[in-house]
Design a protein around this motif. Structure first.
Motif, PDB file in Angstrom:
ATOM      1  N   ALA A  67      11.136 -29.636 -50.271  1.00  0.00           N
ATOM      2  CA  ALA A  67      10.869 -28.412 -49.500  1.00  0.00           C
ATOM      3  C   ALA A  67      10.201 -28.801 -48.189  1.00  0.00           C
ATOM      4  O   ALA A  67       9.301 -29.651 -48.161  1.00  0.00           O
ATOM      5  CB  ALA A  67       9.972 -27.479 -50.302  1.00  0.00           C
ATOM      6  N   GLY A  68      10.652 -28.182 -47.117  1.00  0.00           N
ATOM      7  CA  GLY A  68      10.113 -28.539 -45.787  1.00  0.00           C
ATOM      8  C   GLY A  68      11.016 -29.529 -45.061  1.00  0.00           C
ATOM      9  O   GLY A  68      10.876 -29.735 -43.857  1.00  0.00           O
ATOM     10  N   GLY A  69      11.950 -30.150 -45.799  1.00  0.00           N
ATOM     11  CA  GLY A  69      12.910 -31.077 -45.178  1.00  0.00           C
ATOM     12  C   GLY A  69      14.176 -30.355 -44.767  1.00  0.00           C
ATOM     13  O   GLY A  69      14.237 -29.122 -44.730  1.00  0.00           O
ATOM     14  N   THR A  70      15.207 -31.129 -44.466  1.00  0.00           N
ATOM     15  CA  THR A  70      16.502 -30.551 -44.108  1.00  0.00           C
ATOM     16  C   THR A  70      17.587 -31.553 -44.509  1.00  0.00           C
ATOM     17  O   THR A  70      17.281 -32.577 -45.139  1.00  0.00           O
ATOM     18  CB  THR A  70      16.561 -30.231 -42.589  1.00  0.00           C
ATOM     19  N   THR A  71      18.833 -31.268 -44.181  1.00  0.00           N
ATOM     20  CA  THR A  71      19.892 -32.271 -44.338  1.00  0.00           C
ATOM     21  C   THR A  71      20.526 -32.502 -42.970  1.00  0.00           C
ATOM     22  O   THR A  71      20.413 -31.657 -42.076  1.00  0.00           O
ATOM     23  CB  THR A  71      20.995 -31.840 -45.326  1.00  0.00           C
ATOM     24  N   ALA A 105      24.530 -32.360 -37.089  1.00  0.00           N
ATOM     25  CA  ALA A 105      24.035 -31.001 -37.365  1.00  0.00           C
ATOM     26  C   ALA A 105      23.049 -31.036 -38.517  1.00  0.00           C
ATOM     27  O   ALA A 105      23.193 -31.822 -39.458  1.00  0.00           O
ATOM     28  CB  ALA A 105      25.200 -30.076 -37.708  1.00  0.00           C
ATOM     29  N   HIS A 106      22.025 -30.174 -38.406  1.00  0.00           N
ATOM     30  CA  HIS A 106      21.092 -29.959 -39.519  1.00  0.00           C
ATOM     31  C   HIS A 106      21.434 -28.632 -40.184  1.00  0.00           C
ATOM     32  O   HIS A 106      21.801 -27.665 -39.501  1.00  0.00           O
ATOM     33  CB  HIS A 106      19.644 -29.879 -39.026  1.00  0.00           C
ATOM     34  N   GLN A 107      21.296 -28.595 -41.501  1.00  0.00           N
ATOM     35  CA  GLN A 107      21.513 -27.384 -42.273  1.00  0.00           C
ATOM     36  C   GLN A 107      20.718 -27.512 -43.562  1.00  0.00           C
ATOM     37  O   GLN A 107      20.355 -28.617 -43.957  1.00  0.00           O
ATOM     38  CB  GLN A 107      23.009 -27.145 -42.583  1.00  0.00           C
ATOM     39  N   ARG A 108      20.431 -26.345 -44.192  1.00  0.00           N
ATOM     40  CA  ARG A 108      19.599 -26.398 -45.407  1.00  0.00           C
ATOM     41  C   ARG A 108      20.290 -27.214 -46.486  1.00  0.00           C
ATOM     42  O   ARG A 108      19.683 -28.006 -47.190  1.00  0.00           O
ATOM     43  CB  ARG A 108      19.326 -24.971 -45.897  1.00  0.00           C
ATOM     44  N   GLN A 109      21.558 -27.019 -46.650  1.00  0.00           N
ATOM     45  CA  GLN A 109      22.314 -27.784 -47.651  1.00  0.00           C
ATOM     46  C   GLN A 109      23.657 -28.185 -47.041  1.00  0.00           C
ATOM     47  O   GLN A 109      24.212 -27.466 -46.205  1.00  0.00           O
ATOM     48  CB  GLN A 109      22.505 -26.986 -48.931  1.00  0.00           C
TER      49      GLN A 109
END
Ligand code: HEM
Length: 416
Positions: free
Chosen positions: A247-251, A356-360
Motif C-alpha cells: 500500500a502506498g506503492g504503484t506499478t 506508465a504508472h497504474q494501481r494494477q
C-alpha cells in the motif's frame, strides 16, 4: 559506446547524446560542457512515501500541465547476492545518498525503483504483479526479465548520468558522499535505455534516417504533438496501491516502441494526423493547432467524442488514438494511467519508451486494449489502418514492475 562529436551537434543535443552514451567518459564530457553545477543538494527525510509522487515538484507548461523531466535513463539491474538485512541496508543507503546529493525537483533528481516478477520468483515468493505478455494480436515483443529497474529523470543531463555512475562506481554525486553503492548487490542488466522529451528536441534528430525533416521544430514528441494534458492523466492517488503490504506503492509498465515517422509525416497530412492521434472531430473543427498549442489542459475527448468511437470508424473510416484510449476511463471519468513516456533514439532509430504508472497492471492492459481497438477492426477501419496510430508504431518490448512505497523499496520480500 563511442562518445558523440560535439562539433556536429547543438549543445542541447550533444548533452542528450552523452546521456544516451552513458559511462564515466560521457559523464566527464557532460560535466565539462555543463560548467559549474548549480543543482541544490537534497534531504532524504523530506521526500514523500510514494516513490511516484513527482507531480507537485515538476515544472509546468504555460497552461499549467506538468512537464515530464527532459532526460531519462532506465537502468536494468540483475540481483547478484542473497537478499538479507545487509544487502537491503546497502541498497537503501545508496538510494538515500542519491537523495542527499540532489534536490527533489525537476532540476535535481526524480527516480523510482521497481521490481519484476523474475525478482519475486528468484526469492521464492508469489509475485504481486503478473508476468508481462503480448497485449495485442499484432505484436511479438521481448520481455524485461531482469530483476529491478531504476528510472532516473531530471532536466539536468549530468544529473541522470552522474546518479547512474554513482550507484556503481567511484563518483561523488554533486560533490556529496555515496555512503554505499549497488556494487556486489546488483550487476548492470540489459537493456540500458535512455530518452528525452521537450519542445524542440525531436526535431534535432533529422540527421537520422528514420526521422524526416518535417518533424515540427517545436514539437516535444516525435509524432509532432503535445501530450500529457493534465485532464487526461490519472491523479497520483488513482495509481496508488491502496491495501496489502505494498500500500502506498504503484506499478510501472514500460512498452518500448519504434516509430515509422516517414509514412506518418510524408504520406499523411496534418488533418489526417490530427484525426488519427486525437479524433476526426478534432480535425474537422481545427481544434488542435500545429503541435497541440490550442488545447490547454484537456483534449476534450472524454464524453461524446469517446462514445462516438465506433460510429466514427463506420462514418469517417478513421478513429483517433486519444478517443479510443479514453474508452478505458473509470465510470466517473477518471483516467486510470499516469503516463510518463519519453522519446528515444536507442538503437539509432526513433521510438518511445512508453512508461506508465497504474494501481494494477490490469489497468494498463485495459487501456492498451482500448487503444488497440481490435473491436473496431473490420468495422470501417483496419487492424492497423486508420485505427489511430497503430500503422506507425511497433511494439518491441514490455516489462511489468512493482514500485513499492519508499520504506519498502530496498529489496522487498513481503508475501502478498
Ligand atoms: C508513439 C506512441 C504514442 C503517442 C505518440 C501517443 C500520443 C498521445 C496523445 C497526443 C494523446 C492525447 C493527448 C493527451 O491526452 O495527452 C494521448 C492520449 C492517451 N494515450 Fe497515447 N500515445 C502513444 C502511445 C500510447 C500507449 C502505448 C498507450 C497505452 C495504453 C497510450 C495511452 C494513452 C491514454 C490512456 C491517453 C489518454 C486518453 C484519455 O484522455 O483518457 N498511448 N496519447
Amino acid at each position: 559506446m563511442d562518445l558523440p562529436d560535439s562539433s556536429d551537434l547543438s549543445r542541447r543535443d550533444y548533452l542528450r547524446a552523452l546521456v544516451a552514451a552513458g559511462g564515466t567518459a560521457a559523464l566527464s564530457a557532460c560535466l565539462d560542457s555543463s560548467g559549474e553545477s548549480t543543482v541544490p543538494t537534497g534531504d532524504p527525510n523530506a521526500r514523500p512515501q510514494r516513490q511516484h509522487a513527482w507531480t507537485d515538484v515538476l515544472a509546468t507548461d504555460e497552461d499549467g500541465n506538468p512537464l515530464n523531466p527532459e532526460h531519462h535513463v532506465l537502468l536494468s539491474l540483475e540481483l547478484a547476492t542473497d537478499v538479507d538485512d545487509d544487502s537491503r541496508e546497502q541498497v537503501e543507503t545508496a538510494l538515500r545518498s542519491l537523495e542527499s546529493a540532489y534536490a527533489y525537483d525537476n532540476q535535481g533528481l526524480l527516480f523510482t525503483m521497481g521490481y519484476t516478477p523474475s525478482y519475486f520468483d528468484a526469492l521464492g515468493v508469489d509475485s504481486p504483479i503478473p508476468e508481462p505478455e503480448a497485449l495485442t494480436t499484432i505484436e511479438s515483443p521481448e520481455f524485461d526479465d531482469f530483476d529491478a529497474l531504476v528510472h532516473l529523470a531530471s532536466d539536468t543531463p549530468d544529473v541522470v548520468l552522474e546518479a547512474e555512475e554513482a550507484l556503481f562506481g567511484d563518483v561523488s554525486p554533486n560533490n556529496t558522499e555515496m555512503e554505499a553503492t549497488f556494487e556486489g548487490v546488483f550487476d548492470r542488466g540489459s537493456p540500458r535505455r535512455t530518452g528525452f522529451v521537450g519542445a524542440g528536441l525531436p526535431a534535432q534528430h533529422t540527421d537520422m534516417s528514420g526521422v524526416p525533416e518535417s518533424v515540427p521544430e517545436d514539437a516535444p514528441f516525435f509524432m509532432g504533438f503535445r501530450s500529457g494534458f493534465a485532464e487526461s492523466q490519472a491523479p497520483e492517488s488513482r495509481v496508488t496501491i491502496e491495501e496489502g503490504p505494498y500500500a502506498g506503492g504503484t506499478t510501472t509498465h514500460v512498452e518500448s516502441l519504434t516509430l515509422q515517422l516517414r509514412t506518418w509525416f510524408e504520406q499523411d497530412n496534418h488533418f489526417q494526423r490530427v484525426a488519427k492521434l486525437f479524433s476526426p472531430d478534432h480535425a474537422e473543427n481545427e481544434q488542435v493547432g500545429s503541435v497541440g498549442e490550442n488545447l490547454s489542459t484537456s483534449t476534450g475527448v472524454a464524453g461524446e467524442i469517446t462514445e462516438d468511437t465506433a460510429t466514427d470508424a463506420r462514418e469517417f473510416g478513421t478513429v483517433g488514438h486519444a478517443q479510443k484510449a479514453a474508452r478505458a476511463r473509470d465510470e466517473d471519468g477518471t483516467p486510470p494511467l499516469l503516463r510518463r513516456d519519453f522519446n528515444t533514439v536507442d538503437g539509432d532509430r526513433p521510438g518511445v519508451h512508453f512508461l506508465a504508472h497504474q494501481r494494477q497492471i490490469e489497468d494498463f492492459v485495459r487501456a492498451r486494449q482500448a487503444m488497440a481497438g481490435e473491436d473496431l477492426a473490420g468495422d470501417g477501419v483496419g487492424q492497423r489502418l486508420n485505427n489511430g496510430i497503430l500503422q506507425y508504431i511497433f511494439v518491441r518490448r514490455r516489462g511489468n514492475f512493482l514500485v513499492p512505497p519508499r520504506e519498502k523499496r530496498a529489496l522487498p520480500t513481503a508475501r502478498v
